[in-house]
Design an enzyme around this catalytic site. Sequence first.
Site, PDB file in Angstrom:
ATOM      1  N   HIS A  12      45.274  24.736  32.232  1.00  0.00           N
ATOM      2  CA  HIS A  12      44.553  24.018  33.284  1.00  0.00           C
ATOM      3  C   HIS A  12      43.356  23.306  32.657  1.00  0.00           C
ATOM      4  O   HIS A  12      42.911  23.663  31.560  1.00  0.00           O
ATOM      5  CB  HIS A  12      44.098  24.989  34.369  1.00  0.00           C
ATOM      6  CG  HIS A  12      45.219  25.452  35.246  1.00  0.00           C
ATOM      7  ND1 HIS A  12      45.161  26.616  35.961  1.00  0.00           N
ATOM      8  CD2 HIS A  12      46.432  24.900  35.517  1.00  0.00           C
ATOM      9  CE1 HIS A  12      46.289  26.761  36.649  1.00  0.00           C
ATOM     10  NE2 HIS A  12      47.072  25.739  36.383  1.00  0.00           N
ATOM     11  N   GLY A  72      51.503  19.057  35.083  1.00  0.00           N
ATOM     12  CA  GLY A  72      51.771  20.199  35.963  1.00  0.00           C
ATOM     13  C   GLY A  72      51.886  19.851  37.434  1.00  0.00           C
ATOM     14  O   GLY A  72      52.896  20.157  38.079  1.00  0.00           O
ATOM     15  N   ASP A  77      55.230  21.993  35.619  1.00  0.00           N
ATOM     16  CA  ASP A  77      55.381  23.455  35.679  1.00  0.00           C
ATOM     17  C   ASP A  77      56.792  23.825  36.114  1.00  0.00           C
ATOM     18  O   ASP A  77      57.398  24.764  35.589  1.00  0.00           O
ATOM     19  CB  ASP A  77      54.366  24.068  36.651  1.00  0.00           C
ATOM     20  CG  ASP A  77      52.931  23.869  36.208  1.00  0.00           C
ATOM     21  OD1 ASP A  77      52.676  23.880  34.992  1.00  0.00           O
ATOM     22  OD2 ASP A  77      52.068  23.697  37.087  1.00  0.00           O
ATOM     23  N   ASP A  97      43.362  28.823  34.994  1.00  0.00           N
ATOM     24  CA  ASP A  97      41.979  28.994  35.438  1.00  0.00           C
ATOM     25  C   ASP A  97      41.928  29.866  36.689  1.00  0.00           C
ATOM     26  O   ASP A  97      42.312  29.416  37.766  1.00  0.00           O
ATOM     27  CB  ASP A  97      41.366  27.622  35.709  1.00  0.00           C
ATOM     28  CG  ASP A  97      39.894  27.679  36.030  1.00  0.00           C
ATOM     29  OD1 ASP A  97      39.353  28.787  36.200  1.00  0.00           O
ATOM     30  OD2 ASP A  97      39.274  26.602  36.111  1.00  0.00           O
ATOM     31  N   HIS A 104      48.665  22.622  42.866  1.00  0.00           N
ATOM     32  CA  HIS A 104      50.054  23.038  42.640  1.00  0.00           C
ATOM     33  C   HIS A 104      50.137  24.545  42.371  1.00  0.00           C
ATOM     34  O   HIS A 104      50.981  25.006  41.604  1.00  0.00           O
ATOM     35  CB  HIS A 104      50.651  22.230  41.488  1.00  0.00           C
ATOM     36  CG  HIS A 104      49.945  22.416  40.175  1.00  0.00           C
ATOM     37  ND1 HIS A 104      48.631  22.099  39.989  1.00  0.00           N
ATOM     38  CD2 HIS A 104      50.385  22.905  38.997  1.00  0.00           C
ATOM     39  CE1 HIS A 104      48.292  22.390  38.747  1.00  0.00           C
ATOM     40  NE2 HIS A 104      49.337  22.882  38.125  1.00  0.00           N
ATOM     41  N   ASP A 107      53.511  26.093  42.357  1.00  0.00           N
ATOM     42  CA  ASP A 107      54.306  25.814  41.160  1.00  0.00           C
ATOM     43  C   ASP A 107      53.909  26.747  40.021  1.00  0.00           C
ATOM     44  O   ASP A 107      54.759  27.226  39.267  1.00  0.00           O
ATOM     45  CB  ASP A 107      54.127  24.363  40.710  1.00  0.00           C
ATOM     46  CG  ASP A 107      54.566  23.359  41.753  1.00  0.00           C
ATOM     47  OD1 ASP A 107      55.400  23.709  42.605  1.00  0.00           O
ATOM     48  OD2 ASP A 107      54.062  22.217  41.732  1.00  0.00           O
ATOM     49  N   ARG A 113      56.397  33.611  37.783  1.00  0.00           N
ATOM     50  CA  ARG A 113      57.442  34.484  38.314  1.00  0.00           C
ATOM     51  C   ARG A 113      58.695  34.413  37.443  1.00  0.00           C
ATOM     52  O   ARG A 113      59.299  35.439  37.109  1.00  0.00           O
ATOM     53  CB  ARG A 113      57.780  34.090  39.752  1.00  0.00           C
ATOM     54  CG  ARG A 113      58.901  34.903  40.371  1.00  0.00           C
ATOM     55  CD  ARG A 113      59.295  34.369  41.761  1.00  0.00           C
ATOM     56  NE  ARG A 113      60.530  34.974  42.184  1.00  0.00           N
ATOM     57  CZ  ARG A 113      61.751  34.580  41.821  1.00  0.00           C
ATOM     58  NH1 ARG A 113      61.907  33.542  41.026  1.00  0.00           N
ATOM     59  NH2 ARG A 113      62.824  35.204  42.256  1.00  0.00           N
TER      60      ARG A 113
END
Length: 157
Positions: A12, A72, A77, A97, A104, A107, A113
Amino acid sequence: MSKVKNIAVVAHDNCKKELLDFVDCNHNILSRHNLVATGTTGGLVEKMIMERVEQKADEGYEFKPVNRMKSGPLGGDQQLGAMISEGKIDVLIFFWDPMQPQPHDVDVKALLRLAVLYNIPTASNRSTAEFLISSPFFEGEFQRKETDFSSYTQRKL
């Protein structure tokens, strides 16, 4: 997982400086692997590694371009997540961050995950990234345990 890894690097905005410092300190190791990154981060990382490789050209370092996805928030992402699900990413280094909401965020959560779902070694901060890169598995062979999803994919609906 082979000796040459496909490493995704993401940061980020407030974490890009820290990621670049990590890349700079570890360019000799990272330059031996294939790097994939989201758009802006990829451009910065590629520039950093290219400069270091040029400085050490006489030492046999070879420059490999960074495979850059979209930014991203523009789908990068999700592109990395798809690569994880296809078995094309071996390691994820994602300096995110925790103090700044992202447009997003869903995302980002999906990417993290998938990294957990597919058992991808993941570093979300500098300390963890240093532990990962200093592991003997980072440059050696490693057999990642894969989850058997057959009970899910073959379930009766």
